[in-house]
Scaffold this motif. Sequence first.
Motif, short mmCIF file in Angstrom:
data_model
loop_
_atom_site.label_atom_id
_atom_site.label_comp_id
_atom_site.label_asym_id
_atom_site.label_seq_id
_atom_site.Cartn_x
_atom_site.Cartn_y
_atom_site.Cartn_z
N UNK A 1 0.63 -1.21 0.27
CA UNK A 1 -0.01 -0.04 -0.01
C UNK A 1 0.85 1.06 0.00
N UNK A 2 2.31 1.20 0.12
CA UNK A 2 3.07 2.31 0.30
C UNK A 2 3.29 2.74 -1.26
N UNK A 3 3.63 4.31 -1.34
CA UNK A 3 3.90 4.81 -2.51
C UNK A 3 2.96 5.57 -2.92
N UNK A 4 1.50 5.56 -2.48
CA UNK A 4 0.37 6.39 -2.96
C UNK A 4 0.39 7.52 -2.23
N UNK A 5 0.38 8.64 -2.70
CA UNK A 5 0.33 10.12 -1.94
C UNK A 5 -1.11 10.24 -1.19
N UNK B 1 7.09 11.19 3.63
CA UNK B 1 7.41 10.18 2.31
C UNK B 1 6.40 9.32 2.15
N UNK B 2 5.39 9.29 1.17
CA UNK B 2 4.72 8.46 0.80
C UNK B 2 5.07 7.04 0.69
N UNK B 3 6.30 6.74 0.41
CA UNK B 3 6.95 5.60 -0.10
C UNK B 3 7.35 4.80 1.16
N UNK B 4 7.02 5.47 2.58
CA UNK B 4 7.71 4.78 3.76
C UNK B 4 6.44 5.16 4.76
N UNK B 5 6.62 3.81 5.48
CA UNK B 5 5.35 3.84 6.57
C UNK B 5 5.74 5.13 7.63
N UNK B 6 4.86 5.49 8.41
CA UNK B 6 4.92 6.70 9.10
C UNK B 6 6.03 6.36 10.30
#
Length: 423
Positions: free
Chosen positions: A156-160, A382-387
């Motif tokens: 699910x990562x990568x989406x803005x 960073x949308x590509x990373x978990x928070x």
Amino acid sequence: MTTRNQITRTTAATLAALLALTAAGCSSKAKDKKEDKAGAGGVKTGQGVTDKTIKLGVLTDMTGVYASLGKSVTQAQQLYAKQTNADGGICGRKVELVVRDHGYDPQKAVSGYTELSPQVLGFAQFIGSPFVAAVKQRIDGQDKGLVIPQAWSASLLGSPYIRVIGNTYDVETINAIDFLTKDKGLKKGDKIGHVYFEGDYGENALAGAKYAAEKAGLTVVEQKIKPTDNDMTAQVAALKKAGVKGVVISAGPRQAASLVGVAAAVKLQVPIIGNNSAFSPQLLATQAAPALMKNYYVASPTEPIGTGTPAAKKLVADYKAAYPSDALDNGVVAGWTAASVFGEALKKACTSKDLTREGVGKALLTINAYDSGFGTTHDFTDPKAPSSRQTVILRPDKKVTGGTKVVREAEISEAAKSFTVGG
């Protein structure tokens, strides 16, 4: 918190068929999208926002396999909305939650999203990683509304617009194995068992297990299972024969209870640790309770509901007052955290006078150190990373509120720091 979700071939096929059926409707809905306009206070608004209200969607499971989770998450978010509105709302507007129960059914989940998306600003909850993934193209391509899923798959990562709160399954598993090596005595050359669900959840956790094992010099003994497999006798027998010195389980609470109980019965005396979804406090009312409290641990993205932080104490008191007959569990923490993160993005968007979907998405990207009040901080830049890559290690204890206590506070292992998430 019993949360992580699995996708089987049957579910995938069902979702593919549903998407094909709804594709034509999506394009027509896009044409009907409301034009952004200036609202009260000179704030730019769009879908789901009026001069008086901000509507957020909630796609939950109140009647399916994650019913206890869905109830806790939803009630915590309703409590957040109630308290926020009592304090004057956000940007002079009341927060309104529009709730739909999909019962962990793919058809209901996709149709629920199709129904609510034109009506709401975004989604403060969406249970089910396969269901979120099924509409990901629509979210990213035309809808562009913020979605905070109750799911932690690296896919699910990568989406803005789809933003995962906390560590993903792979990172969580890496930190879990770090606990087994540093605190439970596993060492180079040992074998470690991994019992995992087929599909998204289990496969993502397995990627983390293999990476952590390679770094620590361990050998992974795999045991893949289905979500319908509830008796772990065969898996325990295989792991005992292999001579494992520890076990990770990436499955549900039923499978974890069976695994721990059977291991105790056959005297497989090794530490067992589960992903966050592999435990429910309800298990402490079953015959598996003694074994769980003796030899089981849980990896969690946050401290539990029963931790002693001021935020936790207040949430416990407020939740008990609002829902006196309902049990406390970590679903309450997850729901509250997701709602408060969305609320923080709304407040920042209001300051920028832009409550459109685009404005809220941009506002979230500016939040780099959000303190959840439960032991971890979150970075959404960073949308590509978990928070967060931090993991808290818990131990079941029926004497404490929520059924778990902290045995290792939030940490990021060296292996987790160097790991490429989803890579």
